[in-house]
Design an enzyme around this catalytic site. Structure first.
Site, PDB file in Angstrom:
ATOM      1  N   ASN A  85     -13.206  -0.135  17.806  1.00 31.60           N
ATOM      2  CA  ASN A  85     -12.719   0.100  19.175  1.00 31.60           C
ATOM      3  C   ASN A  85     -13.542   1.053  20.017  1.00 31.60           C
ATOM      4  O   ASN A  85     -13.371   1.084  21.227  1.00 31.60           O
ATOM      5  CB  ASN A  85     -11.295   0.680  19.109  1.00 31.60           C
ATOM      6  N   GLU A 123      -8.227  -5.534   4.835  1.00 28.15           N
ATOM      7  CA  GLU A 123      -8.108  -5.229   3.408  1.00 28.15           C
ATOM      8  C   GLU A 123      -6.916  -5.964   2.787  1.00 28.15           C
ATOM      9  O   GLU A 123      -6.988  -6.416   1.653  1.00 28.15           O
ATOM     10  CB  GLU A 123      -7.958  -3.716   3.220  1.00 28.15           C
ATOM     11  N   ARG A 134      -9.299   8.863  19.743  1.00 30.43           N
ATOM     12  CA  ARG A 134      -8.879   8.568  21.135  1.00 30.43           C
ATOM     13  C   ARG A 134      -8.534   9.848  21.875  1.00 30.43           C
ATOM     14  O   ARG A 134      -8.949  10.053  23.014  1.00 30.43           O
ATOM     15  CB  ARG A 134      -7.656   7.641  21.130  1.00 30.43           C
ATOM     16  N   ARG A 186      -2.628  -2.136  -3.489  1.00 32.78           N
ATOM     17  CA  ARG A 186      -3.834  -1.357  -3.285  1.00 32.78           C
ATOM     18  C   ARG A 186      -3.787  -0.172  -4.246  1.00 32.78           C
ATOM     19  O   ARG A 186      -2.790   0.556  -4.282  1.00 32.78           O
ATOM     20  CB  ARG A 186      -3.892  -0.837  -1.855  1.00 32.78           C
ATOM     21  N   ARG A 209     -11.478  15.674   7.399  1.00 31.84           N
ATOM     22  CA  ARG A 209     -12.366  16.059   6.284  1.00 31.84           C
ATOM     23  C   ARG A 209     -13.774  16.306   6.811  1.00 31.84           C
ATOM     24  O   ARG A 209     -14.263  15.554   7.652  1.00 31.84           O
ATOM     25  CB  ARG A 209     -12.428  14.939   5.238  1.00 31.84           C
ATOM     26  N   ASP A 244      -7.726  12.815  16.038  1.00 39.44           N
ATOM     27  CA  ASP A 244      -7.711  11.406  16.446  1.00 39.44           C
ATOM     28  C   ASP A 244      -8.814  11.169  17.481  1.00 39.44           C
ATOM     29  O   ASP A 244      -8.924  11.909  18.462  1.00 39.44           O
ATOM     30  CB  ASP A 244      -6.328  11.129  17.065  1.00 39.44           C
ATOM     31  N   ASN A 259       0.876  -1.177   0.000  1.00 36.90           N
ATOM     32  CA  ASN A 259       0.000   0.000   0.000  1.00 36.90           C
ATOM     33  C   ASN A 259       0.912   1.225   0.000  1.00 36.90           C
ATOM     34  O   ASN A 259       1.468   1.593   1.018  1.00 36.90           O
ATOM     35  CB  ASN A 259      -0.893  -0.033   1.243  1.00 36.90           C
ATOM     36  N   ASN A 293      -9.469   6.849   9.946  1.00 35.04           N
ATOM     37  CA  ASN A 293      -9.172   8.271   9.749  1.00 35.04           C
ATOM     38  C   ASN A 293     -10.075   8.832   8.659  1.00 35.04           C
ATOM     39  O   ASN A 293     -10.651   9.888   8.802  1.00 35.04           O
ATOM     40  CB  ASN A 293      -7.700   8.460   9.386  1.00 35.04           C
ATOM     41  N   GLY A 294     -10.180   8.083   7.565  1.00 34.43           N
ATOM     42  CA  GLY A 294     -11.239   8.343   6.593  1.00 34.43           C
ATOM     43  C   GLY A 294     -12.423   7.481   7.015  1.00 34.43           C
ATOM     44  O   GLY A 294     -12.250   6.499   7.728  1.00 34.43           O
ATOM     45  N   HIS A 327     -17.413   1.901   7.870  1.00 38.50           N
ATOM     46  CA  HIS A 327     -15.941   1.840   7.985  1.00 38.50           C
ATOM     47  C   HIS A 327     -15.496   3.175   8.585  1.00 38.50           C
ATOM     48  O   HIS A 327     -15.538   4.211   7.917  1.00 38.50           O
ATOM     49  CB  HIS A 327     -15.298   1.624   6.615  1.00 38.50           C
ATOM     50  N   HIS A 330     -13.049   2.829  -0.107  1.00 42.19           N
ATOM     51  CA  HIS A 330     -13.048   1.800   0.947  1.00 42.19           C
ATOM     52  C   HIS A 330     -13.735   0.519   0.489  1.00 42.19           C
ATOM     53  O   HIS A 330     -14.204  -0.274   1.314  1.00 42.19           O
ATOM     54  CB  HIS A 330     -13.798   2.271   2.219  1.00 42.19           C
TER      55      HIS A 330
END
Ligand code: ADP
Length: 405
Positions: A336, A386, A286, A92, A242, A284, A7, A212-213, A209, A181
């Site tokens: 998570n 993936e 978390r 990918r 985004r 992020d 990737n 981050n994206g 999904h 995705h």
């Protein structure tokens, strides 16, 4: 078969080396900061070896890929003795345009077509092309396979894939909703059917999904019939940086009234919006929770917008599907984050969607059902993989087995 999955990003190469029969990851890692003064190289193997090197420099992607392969063959930490033990290489590729509806063996012709449509994914496809070209140079005898993020969505009906603008912009300029995705949505939707002991081709599935994206996909009888990302990965859900859906007049306003340049608007919408933009603190999830725990109101608002928008998509896609047989969460946040799942599903009992509070908390990260026993719609966590799907597709391409799209 043993397949190397690559990737390639503009300054990084993520890799996994997988055994398709056992589905075992033999080695994996990441070469980062390619082209910078000091790069970073992480290599791990299934025997527990794990090391991140900071005093290393990758001048270019070729350097990085050579190091990856040398490490795979290293007498101490490697997992193979020669390049011949690599049966094929899977890449990918973010955008397959309307040319690639399934994973393909990469030939000169295929590469030319991928290059021809770079304008559709100028941020992603050039790096994917570099990865392919370098691997073809290093391993001219090996089969290389391209697996496209867009291909799972190619059967979307026109009423969901076309924008409501004059059709010539689609027919002449290829402007339509492609979705992304796809490899992840395909993997987790078919996997959840197995977990439910149900026929994939008879299910109505929504997959979320959330990494981050982030994107949502509506899948009917094994076909993606709608998905939240569009011409680019900017449309749809709120993401790390985004903004997702907004009035298309917003960028016009930013340029016309505030005098921002095209580049500034692009940076704002792709890099400075979403969780980062609203919270003003971090991209992020978390970290966002830490700010919320410390009473940060902007961080809380970011979380509320995130979950509210996801909830709206679940409602919309249930309507689009004419019902729902299963809801799936995946990606770093989907797998998570019990708070995101809880806020998203709250108030959806009227649609038959009810989380089990304990299961939702207890079963993080694992494949598991997290809905309550009286939920009409089962809710699952299915970790995405993936790379495994890319490796399995590559094996099929090598063996000439048709790939279900
Ligand atoms: P990518 O899209 O880059 O592959 P991931 O799927 O790894 O990203 O998702 C990254 C997101 O997942 C980040 O927002 C991160 O905070 C979030 N995440 C990862 N682990 C957890 C966790 N234990 N709890 C909440 N969020 C998490």
């Amino acid at each position: 078969m043993k397949i190397l999955v690559i990737n390639c990003g503009s300054s990084s190469v993520k890799f996994q080396f997988l055994h398709t029969a056992t589905r075992e990851r033999l080695a994996w890692g990441n070469a980062e900061r390619i082209g910078e003064e000091l790069s970073l190289f992480t290599y791990k193997n299934s025997k527990g070896f794990s090391k991140t090197e900071e005093n290393i420099r990758f001048a270019n992607h070729e350097d990085a890929l050579r190091t990856i392969v040398n490490r795979l063959m290293d007498p101490e930490v490697g997992v193979i003795s020669s390049e011949k033990d690599i049966n094929g290489i899977g890449h990918r590729v973010v955008h397959g345009a309307e040319e690639f509806y399934s994973s393909v063996r990469i030939t000169d012709e295929v590469l030319d077509v991928i290059k021809k449509f770079v304008f559709l994914a100028p941020l992603h496809n050039p790096a994917n092309i570099i990865g392919i070209e370098v691997c073809r140079k290093l391993f001219p005898e090996h089969v290389q396979c391209g697996v496209f993020d867009t291909s799972f969505h190619h059967k979307m009906p026109k009423y969901s894939s076309l924008y409501a603008i004059p059709q010539e912009y689609y027919t002449r300029h290829h402007i339509k909703r492609y979705g992304f995705h796809g490899t992840s949505h395909r993997f987790v939707s078919s996997r959840v059917a197995q977990l439910m002991f149900r026929d994939y081709k008879r299910l109505k599935i929504i997959t979320c999904h959330l990494g981050n994206g982030a994107s949502v996909c509506a899948i009917k009888q094994g076909v993606s019939v709608d998905t939240s990302m569009g011409l680019t990965p900017l449309e749809g859900l709120m993401m790390g940086t985004r903004g997702g859906d907004m009035d298309p007049a917003v960028p016009l306003f930013l340029m016309e009234t505030l005098g921002m340049s095209l580049k500034e608007v692009n940076t704002l919408l792709n890099k400075k919006s979403g969780i980062l933009g609203v919270s003003g603190k971090c991209n992020d999830m978390r970290e966002l929770h830490e700010f919320i725990a410390n009473g940060d109101e902007s961080a809380r608002l970011a979380l509320e917008i995130y979950c509210y928008r996801l909830k709206k998509y679940i409602g919309a896609y249930s309507a689009a599907l004419g019902g729902l047989d299963v809801l799936v969460f995946t990606g770093g946040i989907g797998q998570n984050d019990e708070i995101v799942r809880e806020l998203t599903c709250s108030g959806l009992a009227f649609m038959g969607i009810k989380l089990d509070r304990i299961l939702n908390i207890d079963n993080n990260r694992k494949e598991s059902m997290i809905s309550s026993s009286d939920s009409k719609v089962p809710i699952y966590i299915v970790p995405t993989d993936e790379e495994l799907l890319i490796a399995l597709d590559t094996e099929k391409v090598i063996k000439g087995i048709p790939i279900e799209d």
